[in-house]
Design an enzyme around this catalytic site. Structure first.
Site, PDB file in Angstrom:
ATOM      1  CD  GLU A 170      12.496  -3.654   6.794  1.00  0.00           C
ATOM      2  OE1 GLU A 170      11.448  -4.262   7.092  1.00  0.00           O
ATOM      3  OE2 GLU A 170      12.443  -2.750   6.185  1.00  0.00           O
ATOM      4  CG  HIS A 190      12.812  -7.122   3.283  1.00  0.00           C
ATOM      5  ND1 HIS A 190      12.054  -7.021   4.351  1.00  0.00           N
ATOM      6  CD2 HIS A 190      12.586  -5.863   2.669  1.00  0.00           C
ATOM      7  CE1 HIS A 190      11.466  -5.963   4.456  1.00  0.00           C
ATOM      8  NE2 HIS A 190      11.929  -4.911   3.531  1.00  0.00           N
ATOM      9  CG  HIS A 218      15.410  -2.536   1.797  1.00  0.00           C
ATOM     10  ND1 HIS A 218      15.587  -1.801   3.081  1.00  0.00           N
ATOM     11  CD2 HIS A 218      14.169  -2.719   1.732  1.00  0.00           C
ATOM     12  CE1 HIS A 218      14.352  -1.883   3.532  1.00  0.00           C
ATOM     13  NE2 HIS A 218      13.568  -2.623   3.000  1.00  0.00           N
ATOM     14  N   GLY A 233       0.885  -1.244   0.021  1.00  0.00           N
ATOM     15  CA  GLY A 233       0.059  -0.084  -0.173  1.00  0.00           C
ATOM     16  C   GLY A 233       0.958   1.167   0.116  1.00  0.00           C
TER      17      GLY A 233
HETATM   18 CO    CO Z   1      11.685  -2.840   4.023  1.00  0.00          CO
END
Ligand code: CO
Length: 262
Positions: free
Chosen positions: A176, A145, A209, A46
């Site tokens: 993350e 990620h 990233h 989103g």
């Molecule tokens: Co991210």
């Protein structure tokens, strides 16, 4: 009239260059492999969709893309994610797609890149073959990620597969999730990689990233932290979608999903 479709669903990116080189390249490969189907695009993020809309670009989310196909008279849909893992974004996609199953005569959702053990092996080979020749004492640090989702375990499994195929210089870290760079650097020192590191994203696109958290000038980027620790570094700024063997994996997954259509 488009009776049959493949809906390629990506997390999305607001970086146009990497969108073209990776997401559009995967979609083009799906279109070439399944000429009897129209290929459409949807993003699940989103945040990315809002950012693109603010820049004047509308891209459908999953319900919008399916609604559009239904309105056009489509009856047969293969939804193929370009997500890497069976994680949060894939769960969200499966949930959004579920109510549509009854609205199309034939409807199936394919699996993300890393689903079975054969996927780990295929991805490790694809990535290993796509890297430049490794120099003496050079570690390869792949930036995944990472997620809080239990799917995060896929990164450790993938690193094991690299080591099993003899690529012991490969380390898989995450931005993350686990392991973070700090942990990867400890492992690098433990395994006597102390002088050189090649960095590459383990993500479908080389977006924010990769450009900033991995290769950015800021002192907290992975490259800066490795340099500060005395490593000579180089970066490969390329998404997984730029690797032909990875695109072939998505085509293969879509083909397998198609076999399940009844
Ligand atoms: Co991210």
């Amino acid at each position: 009239m488009t009776e049959r479709a493949v809906l390629a669903v990506s997390f999305g990116t607001s970086h146009r260059d990497t969108l073209e080189k990776n997401i559009a390249a995967i979609e083009a490969e799906l279109a070439a492999a399944f000429p009897e189907r129209t290929v459409r695009r949807a993003f699940t993020s989103g945040m990315i969709l809002r950012k693109l809309a603010g820049e004047g670009t509308h891209i459908d989310n999953v319900p919008q893309a399916l609604e559009r196909l239904l309105a056009e008279g489509c009856t047969d849909v293969v939804v193929q994610p370009t997500h890497v893992m069976n994680g949060e974004e894939y769960d969200k996609l499966a949930e959004q797609a579920a109510p549509w199953e009854e609205r199309f005569a034939r409807f199936v959702v394919g699996r993300p890149l890393l689903t079975g053990a054969e996927d780990d092996a295929a991805l490790a080979s694809a990535v290993a073959d796509s890297l430049p020749p490794i120099r003496e004492d050079e570690a390869v640090v792949l930036m995944g990620h990472g997620t809080e989702h239990f799917a995060n375990a896929a990164y450790a499994a993938l690193e094991d597969v690299f080591h099993d195929m003899g690529r012991k210089e490969v380390f898989v870290g995450t931005v993350e999730g686990y392991p973070p760079l700090e942990q990867v650097m400890r492992r690098m020192a433990d395994r006597k990689y102390r002088s050189r590191a090649l960095l590459a994203p383990l993500m479908v696109v080389a977006g924010d990233h990769a450009k900033n958290d991995m290769a950015g000038e800021e002192e907290d980027s992975w490259e800066s932290q490795l340099r500060a620790a005395g490593y000579e570094t180089r970066c490969v700024l390329r998404g997984l979608g730029e690797v032909p063997a990875v695109r072939a994996m998505f085509v293969e997954h879509a083909g397998r999903a198609m076999d399940e259509l009844v």
